[in-house]
Design an enzyme around this catalytic site. Sequence first.
Site, mmCIF file in Angstrom:
data_model
loop_
_atom_site.group_PDB
_atom_site.id
_atom_site.type_symbol
_atom_site.label_atom_id
_atom_site.label_comp_id
_atom_site.label_asym_id
_atom_site.label_seq_id
_atom_site.Cartn_x
_atom_site.Cartn_y
_atom_site.Cartn_z
ATOM 1 N N ASN A 172 50.488 4.247 -7.141
ATOM 2 C CA ASN A 172 49.353 5.085 -7.575
ATOM 3 C C ASN A 172 49.463 5.415 -9.059
ATOM 4 O O ASN A 172 48.453 5.472 -9.771
ATOM 5 C CB ASN A 172 49.277 6.363 -6.740
ATOM 6 C CG ASN A 172 48.561 6.129 -5.426
ATOM 7 O OD1 ASN A 172 47.346 5.915 -5.399
ATOM 8 N ND2 ASN A 172 49.309 6.138 -4.330
ATOM 9 N N ARG A 207 65.004 26.078 -6.510
ATOM 10 C CA ARG A 207 63.690 25.445 -6.665
ATOM 11 C C ARG A 207 62.980 26.017 -7.894
ATOM 12 O O ARG A 207 62.336 25.297 -8.649
ATOM 13 C CB ARG A 207 62.855 25.669 -5.389
ATOM 14 C CG ARG A 207 61.571 24.878 -5.418
ATOM 15 C CD ARG A 207 61.007 24.640 -4.047
ATOM 16 N NE ARG A 207 60.589 25.860 -3.390
ATOM 17 C CZ ARG A 207 59.702 25.909 -2.414
ATOM 18 N NH1 ARG A 207 59.145 24.809 -1.978
ATOM 19 N NH2 ARG A 207 59.379 27.047 -1.859
ATOM 20 N N ARG A 233 58.291 16.385 -3.173
ATOM 21 C CA ARG A 233 58.859 17.730 -3.066
ATOM 22 C C ARG A 233 57.718 18.703 -2.862
ATOM 23 O O ARG A 233 56.653 18.566 -3.476
ATOM 24 C CB ARG A 233 59.590 18.125 -4.352
ATOM 25 C CG ARG A 233 60.875 17.399 -4.580
ATOM 26 C CD ARG A 233 61.858 18.285 -5.322
ATOM 27 N NE ARG A 233 62.490 19.208 -4.404
ATOM 28 C CZ ARG A 233 63.635 18.950 -3.762
ATOM 29 N NH1 ARG A 233 64.259 17.823 -3.956
ATOM 30 N NH2 ARG A 233 64.143 19.822 -2.938
ATOM 31 N N LEU A 245 55.977 21.997 -3.646
ATOM 32 C CA LEU A 245 56.014 22.882 -4.818
ATOM 33 C C LEU A 245 55.886 24.338 -4.387
ATOM 34 O O LEU A 245 55.182 24.662 -3.437
ATOM 35 C CB LEU A 245 54.880 22.523 -5.777
ATOM 36 C CG LEU A 245 54.915 21.103 -6.335
ATOM 37 C CD1 LEU A 245 53.723 20.869 -7.247
ATOM 38 C CD2 LEU A 245 56.217 20.837 -7.080
ATOM 39 N N HIS A 263 47.018 12.197 -0.951
ATOM 40 C CA HIS A 263 47.649 12.294 0.369
ATOM 41 C C HIS A 263 47.093 11.184 1.263
ATOM 42 O O HIS A 263 45.876 10.975 1.301
ATOM 43 C CB HIS A 263 47.372 13.672 0.985
ATOM 44 C CG HIS A 263 48.033 13.834 2.310
ATOM 45 N ND1 HIS A 263 49.382 14.062 2.444
ATOM 46 C CD2 HIS A 263 47.538 13.758 3.573
ATOM 47 C CE1 HIS A 263 49.689 14.132 3.727
ATOM 48 N NE2 HIS A 263 48.589 13.946 4.431
ATOM 49 N N GLU A 273 48.499 26.546 -2.826
ATOM 50 C CA GLU A 273 49.813 26.982 -2.351
ATOM 51 C C GLU A 273 50.131 26.472 -0.950
ATOM 52 O O GLU A 273 51.290 26.418 -0.560
ATOM 53 C CB GLU A 273 49.912 28.508 -2.418
ATOM 54 C CG GLU A 273 49.953 28.994 -3.859
ATOM 55 C CD GLU A 273 50.135 30.489 -3.978
ATOM 56 O OE1 GLU A 273 50.706 31.108 -3.058
ATOM 57 O OE2 GLU A 273 49.676 31.052 -4.992
ATOM 58 N N GLU A 274 49.124 26.115 -0.181
ATOM 59 C CA GLU A 274 49.356 25.536 1.142
ATOM 60 C C GLU A 274 49.609 24.040 0.998
ATOM 61 O O GLU A 274 48.931 23.369 0.211
ATOM 62 C CB GLU A 274 48.133 25.741 2.040
ATOM 63 C CG GLU A 274 47.812 27.195 2.350
ATOM 64 C CD GLU A 274 48.935 27.881 3.113
ATOM 65 O OE1 GLU A 274 49.477 27.255 4.051
ATOM 66 O OE2 GLU A 274 49.288 29.018 2.757
ATOM 67 N N ASP A 321 49.381 20.213 1.246
ATOM 68 C CA ASP A 321 48.293 19.256 1.495
ATOM 69 C C ASP A 321 46.974 19.957 1.794
ATOM 70 O O ASP A 321 46.243 19.607 2.740
ATOM 71 C CB ASP A 321 48.677 18.273 2.621
ATOM 72 C CG ASP A 321 49.904 17.459 2.257
ATOM 73 O OD1 ASP A 321 50.085 17.179 1.053
ATOM 74 O OD2 ASP A 321 50.690 17.123 3.153
ATOM 75 N N GLU A 328 43.646 4.235 -1.927
ATOM 76 C CA GLU A 328 44.276 5.251 -2.784
ATOM 77 C C GLU A 328 44.157 4.841 -4.247
ATOM 78 O O GLU A 328 43.825 5.651 -5.120
ATOM 79 C CB GLU A 328 45.756 5.439 -2.417
ATOM 80 C CG GLU A 328 45.989 6.030 -1.051
ATOM 81 C CD GLU A 328 47.470 6.317 -0.789
ATOM 82 O OE1 GLU A 328 48.181 6.729 -1.716
ATOM 83 O OE2 GLU A 328 47.905 6.133 0.363
HETATM 84 C C1 GAR Z 1 51.275 7.173 -1.293
HETATM 85 O O1 GAR Z 1 50.810 6.581 -0.107
HETATM 86 C C2 GAR Z 1 50.877 8.624 -1.354
HETATM 87 O O2 GAR Z 1 49.617 8.874 -0.787
HETATM 88 C C3 GAR Z 1 51.971 9.264 -0.543
HETATM 89 O O3 GAR Z 1 53.134 8.594 -0.924
HETATM 90 C C4 GAR Z 1 52.800 7.258 -1.297
HETATM 91 C C5 GAR Z 1 53.364 7.013 -2.667
HETATM 92 O O4 GAR Z 1 53.203 5.668 -3.007
HETATM 93 N N1 GAR Z 1 52.068 10.686 -0.808
HETATM 94 C C6 GAR Z 1 52.431 11.554 0.110
HETATM 95 O O5 GAR Z 1 52.717 11.261 1.250
HETATM 96 C C7 GAR Z 1 52.465 12.979 -0.386
HETATM 97 N N2 GAR Z 1 52.418 13.894 0.720
HETATM 98 P P1 GAR Z 1 53.286 5.206 -4.512
HETATM 99 O O6 GAR Z 1 54.608 5.758 -5.061
HETATM 100 O O7 GAR Z 1 53.302 3.715 -4.445
HETATM 101 O O8 GAR Z 1 52.107 5.757 -5.245
#
Ligand code: GAR
Length: 210
Positions: free
Chosen positions: A15, A65, A91, A93, A109, A142-143, A145, A174
């Site tokens: 991404n 943290r 991580r 946050l 996500h 803050e929640e 996702d 994505e």
């Molecule tokens: C992606 O699928 C992203 O949506 C997910 O991790 C992957 C990272 O891939 N993110 C989460 O699950 C966050 N909760 P990438 O490093 O190739 O972009």
Amino acid sequence: MRHRTAILISGRGSNMLALISAAADPAFPAEIALVLSNRVSAPGLALAVKAGIPTAIIERNGATRECHEAAIDGILRRQEIAFVCLAGYMRVLSPFLVQRWERRMLNIHPSLLPAFPGLDTHARALAAGVKLHGCTVHLVSEELDDGPIIAQAAVPVLPDDTPETLATRVLTQEHRIYPLALRLVAGGSAAHPGADAALLNPLPTARPGS
Ligand code: GAR
């Protein structure tokens, strides 16, 4: 004006590459000024270096943290960053960092939120038997996702899908919607995300036999 944007990664960085590629267009409202990883072994770091983007590594290494996030916040501010994109940053946050970057931090996500927050989204979608799955870009709140949705894309779930095949189909989307969402936010079109959110539902793959 191009807004200085940082991408936070923990791993592969696909991404991140999609955002770097979109921002290579001088007309794109954000420039990628920094890639920051919390893991020195993140494969995405080498890709960022190859793309000529400044990188930083801030591992937690037993720090609290809050200390870890204060170090991240410090480098973002020193680099005069305007927007932050979490791209596979694994991580959670704390409110400390989230509040400092309120409405200026995005996350991608791999599910159609509010369905399937958290981990293992593709396996959980298959187990639930959903017929549509997808991905969401949202402003970070803050929640976990949660937060105002900027863009979503849906894909069909096919009868013989595995978590891996479904993940691949979602990942393609994505890479399409994250640049679009950053364009909306950095370009000022997402000041009221509820009103301006882009709902993308390309359904790119027809179900076999349909
Ligand atoms: C992606 O699928 C992203 O949506 C997910 O991790 C992957 C990272 O891939 N993110 C989460 O699950 C966050 N909760 P990438 O490093 O190739 O972009």
